[in-house]
Design an enzyme around this catalytic site. Structure first.
Site, PDB file in Angstrom:
ATOM      1  N   PHE A 267       1.128  -1.197   0.095  1.00 19.01           N
ATOM      2  CA  PHE A 267      -0.398   0.159   0.257  1.00 19.01           C
ATOM      3  C   PHE A 267       1.043   0.988   0.084  1.00 19.01           C
ATOM      4  O   PHE A 267       2.189   1.195   1.101  1.00 19.01           O
ATOM      5  CB  PHE A 267      -1.149  -0.311   1.289  1.00 19.01           C
ATOM      6  CG  PHE A 267      -1.736  -0.504   1.487  1.00 19.01           C
ATOM      7  CD1 PHE A 267      -2.789  -1.274   0.820  1.00 19.01           C
ATOM      8  CD2 PHE A 267      -1.879  -2.029   2.064  1.00 19.01           C
ATOM      9  CE1 PHE A 267      -3.844  -1.981   0.842  1.00 19.01           C
ATOM     10  CE2 PHE A 267      -2.347  -3.474   2.281  1.00 19.01           C
ATOM     11  CZ  PHE A 267      -3.440  -2.770   1.992  1.00 19.01           C
ATOM     12  N   ASP A 268       0.405   2.535  -0.951  1.00 20.69           N
ATOM     13  CA  ASP A 268       1.177   3.810  -0.562  1.00 20.69           C
ATOM     14  C   ASP A 268      -0.074   4.814   0.313  1.00 20.69           C
ATOM     15  O   ASP A 268      -0.563   3.628   1.240  1.00 20.69           O
ATOM     16  CB  ASP A 268       0.474   4.510  -1.571  1.00 20.69           C
ATOM     17  CG  ASP A 268       1.261   6.089  -1.997  1.00 20.69           C
ATOM     18  OD1 ASP A 268       1.764   6.377  -1.368  1.00 20.69           O
ATOM     19  OD2 ASP A 268       0.336   6.521  -2.191  1.00 20.69           O
ATOM     20  N   LEU A 269       0.875   5.178   1.007  1.00 19.51           N
ATOM     21  CA  LEU A 269       0.335   5.995   2.499  1.00 19.51           C
ATOM     22  C   LEU A 269      -0.581   7.019   1.759  1.00 19.51           C
ATOM     23  O   LEU A 269      -1.785   7.350   1.963  1.00 19.51           O
ATOM     24  CB  LEU A 269       1.160   6.006   3.349  1.00 19.51           C
ATOM     25  CG  LEU A 269       1.055   7.054   4.914  1.00 19.51           C
ATOM     26  CD1 LEU A 269       0.805   5.807   5.088  1.00 19.51           C
ATOM     27  CD2 LEU A 269       2.633   7.303   5.316  1.00 19.51           C
TER      28      LEU A 269
END
Length: 223
Positions: free
Chosen positions: A10-12
């Site tokens: 996941f990106d943040l």
């Protein structure tokens, strides 16, 4: 033999964390504090997902000034982090469900490792994330595949059994180059047209749709 569950990356910012207001406020404060022309918001948003120094160099004529402005930016961001950082609806419950199903999960962000850890802690997501890959974790950064490959190695996961969810074209480019399934999050600041140009494998309108997609991929039923 049965496969291990898909590894999930996941990106943040703009994917798990609703932080765009914080990022834009930090950027505006920085340029105003240094008496520099403030670029349009959309030009700053276009660089979100890449390291801060990469963004700053596009608008500042010298490296020294860029480094000074980064200090101002980070000071403002740290001071206002908790009041302006929020979870997107459904993120915690979705990660909890995926964790319960046995998926290994990593965060892959261009944010510094300490702030990435702080964001996950503030949003009560640390228990779900097995590995944090931040700016200091690799020499090359998104859209280069190095951070994604670093996360896969840390999770002992194969690219063909992994998925990367991100809201920016930089995320999609990194995922595609690493050979994972790339999924574009449509709830971030980037318009669908910008994400279409990066050629993700899938689009999601809401993070609550992720478990169903992962199940289809795990079972080999996804188109």
């Amino acid at each position: 033999m049965p496969h291990r569950p898909y590894a999930l990356l996941f990106d943040l910012d703009g994917t798990l964390a609703d932080s765009i207001a914080l990022l834009l406020a930090s950027f505006r404060h920085t340029f105003e504090s240094h008496d520099a022309p403030v670029p349009p918001d959309d030009e700053w948003i276009a660089g979100i997902g890449t390291p801060l120094i990469t963004q700053m160099r596009q608008f500042v004529p010298t490296e020294d000034e860029a480094q000074r402005m980064i200090l101002t930016y980070r000071e403002f961001q740290r001071a206002h982090h908790d009041e302006m950082l929020h979870e997107f609806e459904g993120v915690a419950e979705t990660l909890a469900l995926l964790k319960a199903r046995g998926h290994a999960m990593a965060l892959v962000t261009s944010k510094g490792n300490d702030l990435a850890h702080r964001a996950l802690a503030w949003l009560h997501l640390l228990d779900y994330i097995d590995v944090i890959v931040g700016m200091e974790s690799t020499e090359r950064h998104k859209p280069d595949p190095a951070p994604v490959l670093h996360a896969l190695a840390a999770l002992d996961a194969r690219p063909d059994r992994a998925l990367f969810l991100g809201d920016s074209p930089h995320d999609i480019a990194a995922g595609n180059a690493a050979g994972v399934t790339s999924v574009a999050a449509l709830w971030g600041p980037f318009p669908r047209t910008a994400l279409e140009g990066a050629a993700p494998d899938y689009f999601l309108e809401h993070i609550r749709a992720l478990p169903a997609l992962v199940s289809r991929l795990d079972e080999g039923r996804a188109p």
